[in-house]
Enzyme design. Structure first.
Site, PDB file in Angstrom:
ATOM      1  CB  VAL A   1      -0.953  -0.092   1.179  1.00  0.00           C
ATOM      2  CG1 VAL A   1      -1.980  -1.185   1.158  1.00  0.00           C
ATOM      3  CG2 VAL A   1      -0.203  -0.032   2.445  1.00  0.00           C
ATOM      4  CG  ASP A   2       4.731   3.311   1.781  1.00  0.00           C
ATOM      5  OD1 ASP A   2       4.157   4.364   1.893  1.00  0.00           O
ATOM      6  OD2 ASP A   2       5.914   2.993   2.583  1.00  0.00           O
ATOM      7  CG  ASP A   3       6.150   0.800  -3.504  1.00  0.00           C
ATOM      8  OD1 ASP A   3       6.975   1.442  -4.433  1.00  0.00           O
ATOM      9  OD2 ASP A   3       6.612   0.163  -2.677  1.00  0.00           O
TER      10      ASP A   3
ATOM     11  NE  ARG B   1       4.739   7.165   2.276  1.00  0.00           N
ATOM     12  CZ  ARG B   1       5.195   7.623   3.489  1.00  0.00           C
ATOM     13  NH1 ARG B   1       4.730   8.797   3.924  1.00  0.00           N
ATOM     14  NH2 ARG B   1       6.286   6.891   3.922  1.00  0.00           N
TER      15      ARG B   1
END
Length: 345
Positions: A84-86, A157
């Site tokens: 989920v960060d990317d 994020r």
């Protein structure tokens, strides 16, 4: 590609990070004033579009099998392990570049991130509700990184992305996520950084999310974080934080100021409305005077984490795109007389 050899030295990379680096570099270029009409940025965005995962349900489906795929992975091709960060970084970059042109990709990525929220309101990087902490005490798990529980930096994020897309604080996903972030604040005012060194990284991430969500940036928990960032600023105007801070009894250790960590601290302070503060002016002066080759600042030390207390990473791109991003944001805010950034990151 993983083994890099020079005449009398070399190193082995655990993996490559093209999606992560391209997404963050796109943010820096957008902040500097480029638009999606620029051929370099347009080519980068088209490349990112081709890396979105639409068909494969990876290991995350064990806990979220009802959710459609739609995320991005860290590497060139790793369809079973998107994170989920990317995904949030890429969605925000595409949205900044051209929200209509990239609408389908943005919506699918957003759908996947919402579906990956854990019950406690936070997000882990690769999985949901992966928080069975008793497993950390098994003999073969003594490195302490067997799990992927929700963390402040990753959750920030996702929330910053949702806020940038227009999700209001009363939306159930936003409300639970913001409550999670408030509950995760350290007693001195910072937030933990699971994937970047360390509390400076986490605090930058969370302050950006709170600003994007419309949080009162004069609230007590925000000012406590601002006070902490100002307190840990170094005499040279920069910020630094050592890998040893992942041991609780060594969490104040630092070797030197670094361009990437200084950039994170500055963007955190600017998210809190501190663009005109003396601390920000000193930090900007540090970046302007720090040693660099063209657009690449010199940075020797590790700046990110694989597994805390086990192995660390050095992203070579961090010392290029984070200072550019930070100085561009400072210039933009000062030029427009704005106090707060308008994006989720």
């Amino acid at each position: 590609k993983l083994l890099v050899l020079r005449d009398d030295w070399g190193y082995c990379q655990p993996c490559l990070s093209p999606v992560w680096d391209t997404g963050l570099a796109a943010h820096a270029m957008l902040e500097s004033g480029l638009t999606n009409d620029d051929p370099i940025l347009a080519k980068a965005n088209e490349w990112l579009l081709g890396r979105q995962i639409f068909e494969v349900q990876g290991d995350w489906a064990a806990n979220r099998g009802h959710v459609r795929p739609g995320g991005w992975a860290f590497q060139y091709w790793n369809d079973y392990y998107p994170d989920v960060d990317d995904t949030a970084v890429v969605v925000m970059a595409l949205h900044r570049a051209d929200p209509e042109k990239y609408r389908e990709a943005i919506e699918r990525g957003t759908e996947w991130i919402i579906g990956m929220q854990s019950i406690n309101g936070g997000w882990g990087a690769f999985d949901a509700d992966n928080n069975h902490f008793f497993l950390q005490n098994l003999p073969f798990a003594d490195h302490g990184a067997l799990l992927d529980p929700p963390t402040a930096d990753v959750s920030a994020r996702c929330l910053g992305m949702l806020a940038q897309l227009g999700y209001e604080t009363d939306h159930p996903v936003m409300a639970k996520g913001l409550a999670f972030l408030r509950s995760e604040q350290e007693k001195e005012g910072s937030w933990f950084g699971r994937w970047g060194n360390n509390y400076v990284y986490g605090t930058w991430s969370v302050l950006c999310a709170f600003n994007a969500a419309g949080e009162n940036m004069q609230a007590r928990h925000i000012r406590k974080a601002v006070d902490w960032l100002k307190y840990v600023q170094r005499p040279d105007g920069g910020w630094g934080e050592d890998c040893s801070t992942y041991w609780q009894y060594r969490r104040d250790e630092v070797k030197t100021s670094t361009p990437s960590q200084t950039s994170w601290a500055l963007m955190g302070l600017m998210a809190a409305g501190e663009v005109d503060s003396n601390s920000v002016a000193r930090g900007v002066e540090y970046l302007l005077n720090a040693e660099r080759d063209g657009g690449n600042w010199h940075e020797e030390y590790f700046n990110a984490v694989g597994f805390p207390r086990i192995f660390y990473l050095r992203y070579h791109g961090y010392s290029a795109y984070f200072p550019l991003w930070t100085l561009s944001r400072y210039r933009s805010l000062k030029k427009t007389n704005s106090k707060f950034p308008k994006y989720g990151l």
